[in-house]
Design an enzyme around this catalytic site. Structure first.
Site, PDB file in Angstrom:
ATOM      1  N   GLU A  38      18.148 -23.954 -21.719  1.00 46.31           N
ATOM      2  CA  GLU A  38      17.443 -23.134 -20.727  1.00 46.31           C
ATOM      3  C   GLU A  38      16.622 -23.951 -19.727  1.00 46.31           C
ATOM      4  O   GLU A  38      16.523 -23.583 -18.559  1.00 46.31           O
ATOM      5  CB  GLU A  38      16.546 -22.104 -21.428  1.00 46.31           C
ATOM      6  N   ALA A  95      23.079 -16.238 -22.487  1.00 45.40           N
ATOM      7  CA  ALA A  95      22.961 -15.018 -21.693  1.00 45.40           C
ATOM      8  C   ALA A  95      23.792 -15.215 -20.438  1.00 45.40           C
ATOM      9  O   ALA A  95      24.030 -16.359 -20.015  1.00 45.40           O
ATOM     10  CB  ALA A  95      21.498 -14.786 -21.339  1.00 45.40           C
ATOM     11  N   GLU A 109      20.642 -18.621 -30.056  1.00 46.16           N
ATOM     12  CA  GLU A 109      19.592 -17.692 -30.512  1.00 46.16           C
ATOM     13  C   GLU A 109      20.201 -16.549 -31.340  1.00 46.16           C
ATOM     14  O   GLU A 109      19.618 -16.106 -32.330  1.00 46.16           O
ATOM     15  CB  GLU A 109      18.816 -17.158 -29.303  1.00 46.16           C
ATOM     16  N   GLY A 132      21.145 -18.226 -25.382  1.00 47.14           N
ATOM     17  CA  GLY A 132      21.166 -16.965 -26.117  1.00 47.14           C
ATOM     18  C   GLY A 132      22.229 -16.935 -27.210  1.00 47.14           C
ATOM     19  O   GLY A 132      22.109 -16.168 -28.169  1.00 47.14           O
TER      20      GLY A 132
END
Ligand code: HXC
Length: 259
Positions: free
Chosen positions: A135, A66, A115, A112
């Protein structure tokens, strides 16, 4: 389809989606997520699309996560909303799509980014790719389904190790633990994904969707056996079931219509 942060095109019934923010290592900012949501919905609805290849621009990164700069001043509620929106519109939308998605991991797949690859149905990695969920180095945990999908793919012990150490692993180690299906040299990445989709394209499309739906039901505690029974029954109502059986009896190749 014209997008700012994605390149998308359909060739021979395959939708190619390339996340195109190479300077930011294809990090997922809000605009990119919105465009991804749009193109994923399009893929599900469009009959011409028989499968999707998702990759990142350049050779360095698939997606480095992200966009950290965008959420740096978020509070808890904003963080939760960010995760919830992403789950619904992008990550779950890929996993629940009626079309098979292959992630072609061309470099870093972090946070992300990993993911996103894990939401796809199949993962193929370039031999120089690195994968991880970093993270906790930011004081966060994975928020786009990583704690769940990594556990499903590699088991609890390895998932907890990868998430709590935040260590990246090589493509070859990812293959060993079942996180990616295949590792290939970078120049062969897209052709390997095409090879797989070209096989899937020959199969009955509704049966392919029903099979994916049933497998996903298994890993999401969603009454998998009942889903399988229901989807199995529905297949008998399709024209492609009749065509598949007739083709077998007549000793010819089936010509499926997707109906
Ligand atoms: C925003 C990013 C970014 C990211 C890289 N960039 N990752 N920008 N968000 N996730 C930008 C850098 O700021 C830099 O921009 C440019 O991309 C190149 O990156 P460098 O760091 O200079 O490259 P390098 O030194 O080669 O290191 C590569 C890297 C590193 C190891 C991949 O960039 C990195 O650690 N990135 C962050 C990975 C990460 O923590 N991801 C998880 C994010 S949290 P400038 O402008 O400086 O040149 C997450 C949560 C998901 O994903 C759940 C949300 C609900």
């Amino acid at each position: 389809m014209a997008y700012q942060n994605l390149i998308s095109e359909i060739k021979e019934n395959i939708l190619y989606i390339t996340i195109n923010r190479e300077k930011a290592l294809n990090a997922l900012n809000k605009d990119t997520l919105a465009e991804l949501a749009d193109v994923i919905a399009f893929a599900g609805k469009n009959d011409e699309v028989r499968g999707v290849i998702l990759t990142g621009a350049g050779e360095k990164a698939f997606v480095a996560g992200a966009d950290i700069k965008e959420f740096s001043d978020y509070n808890g509620k904003q963080g939760e909303d960010l995760a919830k929106r992403g789950h619904e519109l992008v990550f779950n939308a890929i996993e629940n799509s009626s079309k098979p998605f292959i992630a072609a991991i061309n470099g870093f797949a972090l946070g992300g980014g990993l993911e996103l690859a894990m939401a796809c149905h199949i993962r193929i990695a370039s031999d120089h790719a690195k994968l991880g969920l970093p993270e906790v180095t930011l004081g966060l945990i994975p928020g786009y389904g990583g704690t769940q999908r990594l556990t499903q793919l590699v088991g609890k012990g390895r998932a907890i190790e990868m998430i709590t150490t935040a260590n990246m692993i090589t493509a070859s180690d990812a293959e060993k633990i079942g996180l990616v299906n295949y590792v290939v040299p970078q120049p062969d990445l897209i052709s390997k994904a095409e090879e797989m989709l070209n096989v899937i394209k020959k199969r009955a499309p509704l049966a392919v969707s029903a099979a994916i739906k049933s497998v996903i039901a298994a890993v999401n505690n969603n009454n998998g056996y009942a889903t399988e029974i229901e989807e199995f029954g529905k297949c008998f109502e399709t024209a492609d079931f009749k065509e598949g059986v007739n083709a077998f009896v007549e000793k010819r190749k089936a010509n499926f219509s997707g109906k």
